[in-house]
Scaffold this active site. Structure first.
Site, short mmCIF file in Angstrom:
data_model
loop_
_atom_site.label_atom_id
_atom_site.label_comp_id
_atom_site.label_asym_id
_atom_site.label_seq_id
_atom_site.Cartn_x
_atom_site.Cartn_y
_atom_site.Cartn_z
CG ASP A 39 -9.24 -15.61 -15.12
OD1 ASP A 39 -8.32 -16.34 -14.24
OD2 ASP A 39 -10.40 -15.70 -14.93
CG ASP B 64 -1.78 0.64 1.42
OD1 ASP B 64 -2.16 1.49 0.38
OD2 ASP B 64 -1.93 1.02 2.94
CD GLU C 98 -6.79 -20.50 -13.78
OE1 GLU C 98 -7.14 -20.90 -12.61
OE2 GLU C 98 -7.52 -19.34 -14.70
CG ASP D 99 -1.46 1.67 -3.25
OD1 ASP D 99 0.17 1.56 -4.09
OD2 ASP D 99 -1.92 2.26 -2.71
CG ASP E 257 -5.97 2.35 0.13
OD1 ASP E 257 -4.98 1.77 0.31
OD2 ASP E 257 -6.87 2.79 -0.75
CG HIS F 138 -4.23 -15.65 -7.77
ND1 HIS F 138 -3.47 -15.70 -8.52
CD2 HIS F 138 -5.75 -15.20 -7.59
CE1 HIS F 138 -4.82 -16.24 -10.07
NE2 HIS F 138 -5.50 -15.27 -9.35
CG ASP F 139 -6.40 -18.80 -8.03
OD1 ASP F 139 -7.47 -18.21 -7.28
OD2 ASP F 139 -6.75 -18.97 -9.20
CG ASP G 121 -4.57 -12.65 -14.38
OD1 ASP G 121 -5.65 -12.76 -15.32
OD2 ASP G 121 -4.80 -12.35 -13.13
CG ASN H 104 -3.39 4.99 -1.18
OD1 ASN H 104 -3.74 4.25 -0.84
ND2 ASN H 104 -4.42 5.79 -2.27
C1 GLC Z 1 -9.17 -17.74 -12.40
C2 GLC Z 1 -8.55 -16.96 -11.50
C3 GLC Z 1 -9.45 -17.11 -9.43
C4 GLC Z 1 -10.45 -16.29 -10.26
C5 GLC Z 1 -11.46 -17.36 -11.75
C6 GLC Z 1 -12.57 -16.56 -12.15
O1 GLC Z 1 -9.22 -19.28 -11.94
O2 GLC Z 1 -7.71 -17.21 -10.90
O3 GLC Z 1 -8.80 -15.97 -8.92
O4 GLC Z 1 -11.33 -16.63 -9.70
O5 GLC Z 1 -10.23 -17.75 -12.09
O6 GLC Z 1 -11.84 -15.76 -12.33
CA CA Z 2 -3.47 1.77 -1.73
#
Ligand code: GLC
Ligand code: CA
Length: 562
Positions: free
Chosen positions: A209, A31, A251, A39, A35, A325-326, A108, A33
């Protein structure tokens, strides 16, 4: 071997074969700023850190305009930066600042669906004759009669009724993520134009994605790998990715080796590579979903990786990853975050970075960041929250549901990046949007940078080695001891060198099997990497490097020049 960062020439076709990427989840990275939300300026302020690590590109999870129902994977404007993350000027600055350091920005692309707040969808649901109506997937029905019984990935039916139209729209994910209709050429054209917009801004690649789900056919119950999938991808590549130098990675949960050969064909007619998930799904019960856990079988993991390594050699290209991230933090899943966090984080890194393909590191992986355990009320991720409700309603025991969530929740990866031991972990100076793992006082970047034995410096070395030793990029792959329950070892080889990678997945020491000891790299080679310092620094004795005993979670690289 000294760490020597080599910058890649990005105008060279196929540069991404030598590259290492780093995934940033903007909301949780830094972060700037006050909040409590990460960012773009925050990312800019950490570019020197990433440069020090030695990466060549950043894949950023979506930072485009979004109601944030699914943390930005529900986009309401593909050509606007969400004000929560900054402005278009910040984005341009990020691209330029990254480029100065030889770092490419990979965007992405969420092409399967938009947000239900996207202008196209708002128009589409006005009436059936609206030109945007056919941008989405509709079927007639009544409140009592769904078009069919398909389910959405985040729980509930894949159909949502719009009473004014007497129709249902199709969504493979959340209700707020209506699927785009790829059969409509106008939709495809919009998306290609949008891609060109970003390429013209200096974006040097894309992560696509759920790309294997774009060619769905709900009438046939088809989600992934639809009949027109590869036709669409070839068109997307020709129209959107005109420059040969772009790095593109799809993906594809539904990819097997045969399909990956199409996706990543050497003529670049589709993509550079795909994220496949066969290795990731090994510790779930066959035929069940990811929440139904099964123990990881090391022989199964090794055979899976060998299958991909051998299967794509010369015919495609692998991505190499263990985190995103998943996914849960790998050191908590397949490593040992209790007694051997450092060793096992390095072991996992070394095993994957020694293979052929393009490695992707997820933020915090280079620190050995771990999973969290939270009370159910504190989870943010809609998939996790829905799963809890759904399983509770199905009569599951709450404690069992929580075990699945601890092991699998996507929120494990979404806690704040741990920069320092200060309040809020150096992520922000106010309370962040989601929790910080309480172990941040121990595990953080500041500490890692001050400790030459850290996971950070080990990853730095892995990245540098890939650039220094062509065998890591180009060599053949041979799995050793395939059935051994504790040892993961393989040989990489080209005409003038051999690299032996050998690791111990156990919490006890083990004698290196004969099959490994007889390899030339072991007999004649130089020990170039180990996660036990006494080996490289020969603290114990001259013989340390030749020891036939692998310590708990030990990994070694031996390099032999023929
Ligand atoms: C992909 C992304 C995931 C998202 C899903 C729907 O699997 O990595 O984070 O929730 O697609 O867009
Ligand atoms: Ca921020």
């Amino acid at each position: 071997m000294a760490v020597n960062h080599i910058k890649l020439d990005k105008s060279k076709k196929g540069w991404w074969k030598s590259a290492v990427f780093y995934q940033v989840y903007p909301k949780s990275f830094q972060d700037s700023n006050h909040d409590g939300i990460g960012d773009l300026q925050g990312i800019i302020s950490r570019l020197d850190y990433l440069d020090q690590l030695g990466i060549d590109g950043i894949w950023m999870s979506p930072m485009l305009q979004s109601p944030q129902v699914d943390n930005g994977y529900d986009i309401s404007d593909y050509q606007a930066v969400d004000s929560m993350f900054g402005s278009m000027a910040d984005m341009e600055q990020l691209i330029a600042e990254a480029k100065k350091r030889g770092i490419s920005i990979i965007l992405d692309l969420v092409l399967n669906h938009t947000s239900d707040q996207h202008r196209w969808f708002l128009e589409a649901k006005k009436d059936k004759s609206n030109p945007y109506h056919d941008y989405y997937v509709w079927r007639d029905g009544s409140p009592e009669q769904l078009p069919n019984d398909m389910r959405a990935a985040f729980g509930g039916p894949a159909w949502t009724y719009v009473p004014e139209l007497g129709q249902y729209y199709f969504h493979q994910f959340a209700v707020q993520q209506p699927d785009l209709n790829w059969d409509n050429p106008a939709v495809r054209r919009e998306l290609y134009d949008m891609i060109r917009f970003w390429v013209n801004k200096g974006i040097e690649g894309f992560r696509l994605d759920v790309i294997d789900q774009i060619a769905k056919n709900p009438d046939l119950g088809v989600t992934g790998n639809g009949p027109r999938l590869h036709e669409f991808l070839r068109e997307l590549s020709a129209e959107g990715f005109q420059e040969e130098y772009l790095a593109t990675v799809g993906e594809a949960w539904g990819a097997d080796v045969e399909r990956a050969k199409l996706y990543s064909a050497p003529d670049c007619s589709e993509l550079s590579m795909v994220f496949q998930f066969q290795h990731i799904c090994l510790d779930q019960q066959p035929g069940k979903d990811k929440w139904d856990l099964a123990p990881l079988s090391l022989p199964a993991l090794k055979k899976c990786m060998a299958h991909w390594q051998n299967g794509l050699e010369g015919q495609g290209w692998n991505s190499l990853f263990l985190n995103n991230h998943d996914l849960p933090r790998i050191v908590s899943r397949w490593g040992n975050n209790q007694d051997h966090r450092l060793e096992s984080a390095k072991l996992l890194g070394a095993l994957f970075h020694g293979m052929q393909g393009t490695p992707f590191i997820y933020q915090g992986e280079e620190l050995g960041m771990t999973n969290v355990k939270l009370p159910i009320e504190e989870y943010e991720d809609l998939e996790t929250v829905n799963l809890y409700k759904e399983r509770l309603a199905q009569g599951y025991n709450p404690a069992d549901i929580m075990e699945s969530i601890y092991a699998r929740s996507r929120d494990n990866a979404r806690t704040m990046m741990q920069w320092s031991g200060e309040t809020y972990a150096g992520f922000s100076d106010v309370e962040p949007w989601f929790i910080i793992n309480p172990n941040y006082t121990e595990i953080n970047a500041e500490k890692a940078l001050a400790d030459e034995n850290s996971v950070f410096y080990f990853y730095q070395k892995l990245i540098a080695l890939r650039k220094q030793l062509p065998v890591i990029r180009d060599g053949s792959f041979t799995l050793l001891c395939p059935d051994d329950e504790q040892i993961f070892a393989y040989i990489r080889e080209d005409s003038n060198s051999q690299l032996l990678v050998a690791g111990n997945f156990g919490a006890t020491g083990i004698v290196i099997p004969e099959e490994i000891q007889k390899q030339s790299a072991f007999l004649e080679g130089e020990l170039i990497l180990s996660n036990y310092r006494k080996r490289e620094y020969k603290e114990d004795s001259e013989a340390a490097k030749d020891s036939v005993m692998l310590e708990p979670y030990e990994v070694r690289y031996y390099y032999w020049k023929k």
